[in-house]
Scaffold this active site. Sequence first.
Site, PDB file in Angstrom:
ATOM      1  CB  THR A 135       1.629  -2.651  11.153  1.00 13.58           C
ATOM      2  OG1 THR A 135       0.439  -3.046  10.443  1.00 13.58           O
ATOM      3  CG2 THR A 135       1.407  -1.299  11.814  1.00 13.58           C
ATOM      4  CG  HIS A 192       7.807 -25.388  12.354  1.00  8.36           C
ATOM      5  ND1 HIS A 192       7.897 -25.415  13.727  1.00  8.36           N
ATOM      6  CD2 HIS A 192       8.934 -26.003  11.895  1.00  8.36           C
ATOM      7  CE1 HIS A 192       9.032 -26.015  14.085  1.00  8.36           C
ATOM      8  NE2 HIS A 192       9.675 -26.366  12.988  1.00  8.36           N
ATOM      9  CB  CYS A 248       0.535  -2.503   4.944  1.00 11.19           C
ATOM     10  SG  CYS A 248       0.308  -3.518   6.414  1.00 11.19           S
ATOM     11  CG  ASP A 267      -0.363   0.229   2.540  1.00 11.28           C
ATOM     12  OD1 ASP A 267       0.879   0.388   2.615  1.00 11.28           O
ATOM     13  OD2 ASP A 267      -1.116   0.279   3.537  1.00 11.28           O
ATOM     14  CG  HIS A 294       5.858 -29.254  10.596  1.00 12.94           C
ATOM     15  ND1 HIS A 294       5.553 -28.613  11.774  1.00 12.94           N
ATOM     16  CD2 HIS A 294       7.168 -29.592  10.678  1.00 12.94           C
ATOM     17  CE1 HIS A 294       6.630 -28.564  12.543  1.00 12.94           C
ATOM     18  NE2 HIS A 294       7.618 -29.158  11.902  1.00 12.94           N
TER      19      HIS A 294
HETATM   20  C1  RB5 Z   1      -1.811   2.980   6.536  1.00 12.54           C
HETATM   21  O1  RB5 Z   1      -1.696   4.194   7.224  1.00 12.54           O
HETATM   22  C2  RB5 Z   1      -1.683   1.814   7.496  1.00 12.54           C
HETATM   23  O2  RB5 Z   1      -2.814   1.720   8.294  1.00 12.54           O
HETATM   24  C3  RB5 Z   1      -1.447   0.522   6.727  1.00 12.54           C
HETATM   25  O3  RB5 Z   1      -0.309   0.641   5.952  1.00 12.54           O
HETATM   26  C4  RB5 Z   1      -1.233  -0.712   7.552  1.00 12.54           C
HETATM   27  O4  RB5 Z   1      -0.229  -0.518   8.504  1.00 12.54           O
HETATM   28  C5  RB5 Z   1      -2.404  -1.372   8.089  1.00 12.54           C
HETATM   29  O5  RB5 Z   1      -2.308  -2.410   8.773  1.00 12.54           O
END
Ligand code: RB5
Length: 147
Positions: free
Chosen positions: A67, A98, A65, A8, A134
């Site tokens: 996180t 695994h 993304c 993203d 597994h």
């Molecule tokens: C975008 O600001 C952020 O929310 C997205 O990149 C992501 O971290 C969502 O889990």
Amino acid sequence: MKVAVGNDHAGVELKWTLMEHLAEIGVEAENLGVDTEASMDYPDIAAKVGRAVAGGEADLGVLICGTGIGVCLAANKVRGVRAAPCCFEYHARMAREHNHANVCCVGARVIGPELAKAIVTEFVRTPVSDAERHVRRRRKVEALETQ
Ligand code: RB5
């Protein structure tokens, strides 16, 4: 091996770093992510990469993304996808060995580019374990998709 890469707006720069890195280690990578930092919805990219992997157009996927969490949650809704959030090389190795993960999710706001490269290298180079326990556990995870 072909890897579908998606991101993203938070993951544009890391996406280019990882695309370049995959090429350097001899892995074909397809860019299914966005190339601008205009705000967009991560589930749309997670669906694209997840469908490419589940449909067999790519062997593995890498999703980025902010996180690594949002793309992971969304990708795991696609039947056949086993997406794992990876913050360490150990996560990547265990996710493959695994858990038979087929999509590696990383957070561009959580880890630096060198660690991300090491994680992705580990992910694409680690084979799944065919140990009975597994395989049995993976099948139980797959069974949840139809219950
Ligand atoms: C975008 O600001 C952020 O929310 C997205 O990149 C992501 O971290 C969502 O889990």
